[in-house]
Design a protein around this motif. Structure first.
Motif, PDB file in Angstrom:
ATOM      1  N   LYS A 394       5.954   6.085 -10.995  1.00 57.79           N
ATOM      2  CA  LYS A 394       6.665   4.567 -10.270  1.00 57.79           C
ATOM      3  C   LYS A 394       6.962   5.016  -9.697  1.00 57.79           C
ATOM      4  CE  LYS A 394       7.115   1.573 -14.911  1.00 57.79           C
ATOM      5  NZ  LYS A 394       6.293   3.196 -16.184  1.00 57.79           N
ATOM      6  N   VAL A 395       7.259   3.939  -8.120  1.00 56.35           N
ATOM      7  CA  VAL A 395       7.507   3.836  -7.098  1.00 56.35           C
ATOM      8  C   VAL A 395       8.825   2.049  -6.638  1.00 56.35           C
ATOM      9  CG1 VAL A 395       6.980   5.663  -5.761  1.00 56.35           C
ATOM     10  CG2 VAL A 395       6.011   3.662  -5.485  1.00 56.35           C
ATOM     11  N   THR A 396       9.589   2.025  -5.941  1.00 56.42           N
ATOM     12  CA  THR A 396       9.855   0.908  -5.615  1.00 56.42           C
ATOM     13  C   THR A 396       9.361   0.967  -4.563  1.00 56.42           C
ATOM     14  OG1 THR A 396      11.944   1.267  -7.291  1.00 56.42           O
ATOM     15  CG2 THR A 396      12.019  -0.260  -5.644  1.00 56.42           C
ATOM     16  N   VAL A 397       8.483  -0.239  -4.066  1.00 61.59           N
ATOM     17  CA  VAL A 397       8.590  -1.146  -3.427  1.00 61.59           C
ATOM     18  C   VAL A 397       9.824  -2.269  -2.676  1.00 61.59           C
ATOM     19  CG1 VAL A 397       7.012  -2.223  -1.548  1.00 61.59           C
ATOM     20  CG2 VAL A 397       6.050  -0.833  -3.773  1.00 61.59           C
ATOM     21  N   LYS A 398      10.423  -1.403  -1.451  1.00 65.81           N
ATOM     22  CA  LYS A 398      11.865  -1.458  -0.213  1.00 65.81           C
ATOM     23  C   LYS A 398      11.005  -2.313   0.107  1.00 65.81           C
ATOM     24  CE  LYS A 398      16.165  -1.451   1.040  1.00 65.81           C
ATOM     25  NZ  LYS A 398      17.466  -0.234   1.913  1.00 65.81           N
ATOM     26  N   ASP A 399      11.392  -3.813   0.430  1.00 65.02           N
ATOM     27  CA  ASP A 399      11.436  -5.195   1.725  1.00 65.02           C
ATOM     28  C   ASP A 399      12.394  -4.229   2.708  1.00 65.02           C
ATOM     29  OD1 ASP A 399      11.533  -7.308   3.146  1.00 65.02           O
ATOM     30  OD2 ASP A 399      10.530  -7.903   1.911  1.00 65.02           O
ATOM     31  N   MET A 400      12.040  -4.494   4.216  1.00 65.10           N
ATOM     32  CA  MET A 400      13.464  -3.842   4.401  1.00 65.10           C
ATOM     33  C   MET A 400      13.413  -5.165   5.175  1.00 65.10           C
ATOM     34  SD  MET A 400      13.930  -1.210   4.731  1.00 65.10           S
ATOM     35  CE  MET A 400      14.144  -0.372   6.084  1.00 65.10           C
ATOM     36  N   ASP A 401      13.401  -6.495   5.285  1.00 67.76           N
ATOM     37  CA  ASP A 401      14.019  -7.763   5.722  1.00 67.76           C
ATOM     38  C   ASP A 401      14.700  -8.531   4.824  1.00 67.76           C
ATOM     39  OD1 ASP A 401      12.359  -7.621   7.599  1.00 67.76           O
ATOM     40  OD2 ASP A 401      11.000  -8.767   7.344  1.00 67.76           O
ATOM     41  N   GLY A 402      15.493  -7.391   3.499  1.00 64.41           N
ATOM     42  CA  GLY A 402      16.163  -8.117   2.294  1.00 64.41           C
ATOM     43  C   GLY A 402      15.504  -9.363   1.274  1.00 64.41           C
ATOM     44  N   GLY A 403      15.187  -8.935   1.188  1.00 68.24           N
ATOM     45  CA  GLY A 403      13.340  -9.461  -0.125  1.00 68.24           C
ATOM     46  C   GLY A 403      13.447  -8.530  -0.904  1.00 68.24           C
ATOM     47  N   GLU A 404      12.530  -9.134  -2.400  1.00 68.76           N
ATOM     48  CA  GLU A 404      13.186  -7.849  -3.699  1.00 68.76           C
ATOM     49  C   GLU A 404      12.088  -6.760  -3.403  1.00 68.76           C
ATOM     50  OE1 GLU A 404      12.046 -10.605  -7.302  1.00 68.76           O
ATOM     51  OE2 GLU A 404      13.243 -11.994  -6.334  1.00 68.76           O
ATOM     52  N   SER A 405      13.011  -5.631  -4.343  1.00 70.19           N
ATOM     53  CA  SER A 405      12.398  -5.024  -4.463  1.00 70.19           C
ATOM     54  C   SER A 405      11.871  -4.922  -5.437  1.00 70.19           C
ATOM     55  CB  SER A 405      13.533  -4.003  -4.653  1.00 70.19           C
ATOM     56  OG  SER A 405      14.370  -3.477  -3.671  1.00 70.19           O
ATOM     57  N   VAL A 406      10.015  -4.483  -5.119  1.00 72.44           N
ATOM     58  CA  VAL A 406       9.235  -4.629  -6.955  1.00 72.44           C
ATOM     59  C   VAL A 406       9.148  -2.969  -6.915  1.00 72.44           C
ATOM     60  CG1 VAL A 406       8.675  -6.816  -6.464  1.00 72.44           C
ATOM     61  CG2 VAL A 406       7.428  -4.961  -4.990  1.00 72.44           C
ATOM     62  N   GLU A 407       8.568  -2.774  -8.398  1.00 70.93           N
ATOM     63  CA  GLU A 407       8.519  -1.626  -8.359  1.00 70.93           C
ATOM     64  C   GLU A 407       6.740  -1.564  -8.590  1.00 70.93           C
ATOM     65  OE1 GLU A 407      10.137   0.421 -12.805  1.00 70.93           O
ATOM     66  OE2 GLU A 407      10.813   0.995 -11.098  1.00 70.93           O
ATOM     67  N   MET A 408       6.382  -0.195  -8.765  1.00 73.48           N
ATOM     68  CA  MET A 408       5.055  -0.295  -8.682  1.00 73.48           C
ATOM     69  C   MET A 408       4.252   1.147  -9.105  1.00 73.48           C
ATOM     70  SD  MET A 408       2.997  -2.103  -5.757  1.00 73.48           S
ATOM     71  CE  MET A 408       1.585  -1.692  -5.974  1.00 73.48           C
ATOM     72  N   GLU A 409       3.343   0.752  -9.904  1.00 71.00           N
ATOM     73  CA  GLU A 409       2.371   2.503 -10.511  1.00 71.00           C
ATOM     74  C   GLU A 409       2.069   3.256  -8.992  1.00 71.00           C
ATOM     75  OE1 GLU A 409       1.740   2.747 -13.469  1.00 71.00           O
ATOM     76  OE2 GLU A 409       3.311   1.787 -13.406  1.00 71.00           O
ATOM     77  N   LEU A 410       2.499   4.713  -9.647  1.00 72.11           N
ATOM     78  CA  LEU A 410       1.737   5.727  -8.236  1.00 72.11           C
ATOM     79  C   LEU A 410       0.439   5.290  -8.019  1.00 72.11           C
ATOM     80  CD1 LEU A 410       3.672   8.516  -7.627  1.00 72.11           C
ATOM     81  CD2 LEU A 410       3.105   6.703  -5.866  1.00 72.11           C
ATOM     82  N   ASP A 411      -0.608   5.432  -9.164  1.00 69.34           N
ATOM     83  CA  ASP A 411      -1.260   5.118  -9.793  1.00 69.34           C
ATOM     84  C   ASP A 411      -2.319   3.840  -8.489  1.00 69.34           C
ATOM     85  OD1 ASP A 411      -1.720   7.476 -10.437  1.00 69.34           O
ATOM     86  OD2 ASP A 411      -2.316   6.174 -12.877  1.00 69.34           O
ATOM     87  N   GLY A 412      -1.771   2.927  -8.863  1.00 64.58           N
ATOM     88  CA  GLY A 412      -2.073   1.554  -8.071  1.00 64.58           C
ATOM     89  C   GLY A 412      -2.266   1.627  -7.105  1.00 64.58           C
ATOM     90  N   PHE A 413      -1.452   2.254  -6.151  1.00 64.44           N
ATOM     91  CA  PHE A 413      -1.764   2.736  -4.653  1.00 64.44           C
ATOM     92  C   PHE A 413      -3.017   3.626  -4.842  1.00 64.44           C
ATOM     93  CE2 PHE A 413       2.798   1.989  -4.407  1.00 64.44           C
ATOM     94  CZ  PHE A 413       3.499   1.081  -3.331  1.00 64.44           C
ATOM     95  N   GLU A 414      -2.648   4.447  -5.421  1.00 64.19           N
ATOM     96  CA  GLU A 414      -3.973   5.591  -4.610  1.00 64.19           C
ATOM     97  C   GLU A 414      -5.172   4.970  -5.057  1.00 64.19           C
ATOM     98  OE1 GLU A 414      -3.377   9.018  -6.565  1.00 64.19           O
ATOM     99  OE2 GLU A 414      -1.624   8.799  -6.555  1.00 64.19           O
ATOM    100  N   ASP A 415      -5.048   4.244  -6.459  1.00 70.84           N
ATOM    101  CA  ASP A 415      -6.613   3.229  -6.908  1.00 70.84           C
ATOM    102  C   ASP A 415      -7.057   2.008  -5.432  1.00 70.84           C
ATOM    103  OD1 ASP A 415      -6.329   5.094  -8.436  1.00 70.84           O
ATOM    104  OD2 ASP A 415      -6.001   4.036  -9.210  1.00 70.84           O
ATOM    105  N   SER A 416      -6.005   1.635  -4.521  1.00 71.65           N
ATOM    106  CA  SER A 416      -5.869   0.289  -4.034  1.00 71.65           C
ATOM    107  C   SER A 416      -7.182   0.627  -2.962  1.00 71.65           C
ATOM    108  CB  SER A 416      -4.800  -0.344  -3.393  1.00 71.65           C
ATOM    109  OG  SER A 416      -4.127   0.187  -2.313  1.00 71.65           O
TER     110      SER A 416
END
Ligand code: ATP
Ligand code: MG
Length: 416
Positions: A394-416
């Protein structure tokens, strides 16, 4: 500074921090021209010298003083293009485009070379956006071409440019005008500069274009071309103006505009600014009905304009013309350690396949340094991959403009 690390006088680098602005402006110009029916043409940087001496005209400053001319290894005289019209016309004639439906409308973005005295707005290598409308004598074409220039400036939000138009007649009525000019300048001969004395014998109209204040003062009271043009040329000019009026394009008639190149006939025009110093002509053009024949081709009444990119960018900078922000990168993947760096590379590869903009560490930096780098890049989102992320998947995608951070599956990235 050593010679090899210094650019040649009169040339300029366009650095990464600014290049997106030029790209935006240039793309906008090409796009607007496309909507007017223009298609891009690309011609060589160098041509036979004779194309320019015959086409641009050997009584012009450009041909007499400003050309980059050299013999190639085969002993042919070659010239780096000082402008784009002659090359476009050569291509039109060479490839028989006159057999295609007319007019043929072409546009181009090119570098041009002139050995001039470098100063603000005057370079030895500069860039032009140009258009040529080949194969029509109708005044509607002149007005439409001017409208294209007008549309470009208004789309870009450039303000305060004055459109100045004139007609310099056809070779027939020009004979009478030349005679009148000759007589006038002959009587002021003693005050003319050396170059203009030479022009007096060869092409007295060139004197009107002289930049020296003394010659300018004499030229001010010289006979005006509009008083000499024939009925047909006058009627042509009237129709051009009628079309401009109908399209709500403001202009002033300036009877002193003659343009610097010999090929012009009838309509000539300039878009002029007072905000960028002495070199205020951002765009200039006109009709050149005799050029094709002058080059040995079939009679092809035509017209075009060229817009100086550097002068336009100077003007936009002087006016603080708003430009879209540079596009930001979607994601920076920071990685902690070699294994995580491999995962970052893998994820980046699959995201890039999807068209997503990604960077990750390719400089062997610490995570802290990577995040600092990402900040400087101005990326929208970041993720950090370390041992624990690899373990949990799992990784956390951090919005650099101060928006919400979201957790995502690493697998999700690789398959996308
Ligand atoms: P000028 O009177 O300023 O010398 P020109 O009549 O020689 O201009 P054109 O040959 O019509 O200019 O070129 C079209 C446009 O290209 C000019 O209006 C200008 O914006 C740009 N341009 C011409 N020469 C240069 C140069 N040496 N450096 C930068 N831009 C130039
Ligand atoms: Mg010039």
């Amino acid at each position: 500074m050593a010679l090899v690390t210094k650019a040649i006088k009169g040339t300029q680098d366009l650095l990464p921090a600014d290049s997106y602005k030029n790209r935006y402006v240039e793309q906008a110009m090409l796009d607007i021209a496309t909507k007017f029916g223009y298609k891009e043409i690309r011609t060589p940087v160098f041509e036979h010298t004779e194309l320019f001496s015959r086409g641009v005209g050997d009584t012009t400053d450009v041909v007499q003083k400003e050309m980059y001319t050299f013999d190639d290894k085969g002993g042919r005289s070659i010239t780096l293009r000082p402008e784009g019209t002659a090359g476009a016309m050569r291509a039109f004639l060479e490839h028989g485009l006159f057999n295609e439906p007319l007019p043929q409308k072409v546009s181009y973005l090119t570098s041009c070379y002139r050995y001039e005295k470098p100063q603000a707005g005057r370079l030895r290598e500069f860039h032009q956006f140009g258009v040529e409308c080949l194969g029509t004598a109708a005044p509607a074409a002149d007005a439409e071409l001017i409208a294209l220039g007008h549309s470009i400036f208004s789309f870009l939000g450039v303000e305060g440019l004055q459109l100045e138009i004139n007609s310099i007649g056809c070779p027939e009525c020009r004979k009478k005008y030349h005679a009148a000019l000759h007589e006038y300048f002959e009587s002021h001969k003693s005050a003319l500069c050396g170059t203009c004395l030479d022009r007096l014998g060869r092409n007295p109209m060139r004197i009107l274009d002289c930049k020296s204040p003394e010659c300018g003062a004499i030229a001010k009271d010289a006979p005006k071309v509009l008083d000499y043009i024939c009925d047909e040329c006058a009627a042509h000019f009237e129709t051009v103006k009628k079309h401009l009026d109908a399209m709500n394009i403001p202009y002033v008639v300036n009877p002193t505009i003659v343009r610097g190149l010999d090929y012009y006939t009838r309509t000539v025009f300039e878009f002029v600014s007072t905000q960028i110093g002495a070199q205020g002509t951002v765009c200039g053009g006109g009709r050149y009905d005799g050029l094709a024949e002058q080059l040995g081709g079939t009679k092809t009444p035509s017209l075009g304009f060229a817009l100086g990119i550097e002068r336009l960018m100077m003007l936009m900078q002087a006016q603080n013309t708003p430009l879209p922000e540079e596009e930001r990168l979607d994601l920076y993947i920071a990685s902690m350690g070699d294994e995580a760096n491999v995962v970052a590379a893998k994820i980046a590869a699959s995201l890039r396949e999807e068209g997503i903009g990604v960077q990750y560490d390719v400089a062997g930096r610490s995570v802290k340094a990577q995040m600092k780098f990402a900040n400087k890049l101005g990326v929208r989102n970041t993720i950090v991959i370390g041992d624990s992320e690899i373990e949990s998947g799992k990784v956390t995608v951090k919005d650099m403009d101060g928006g919400e951070s979201v957790e995502m599956e690493l697998d999700g990235f690789e398959d996308s």
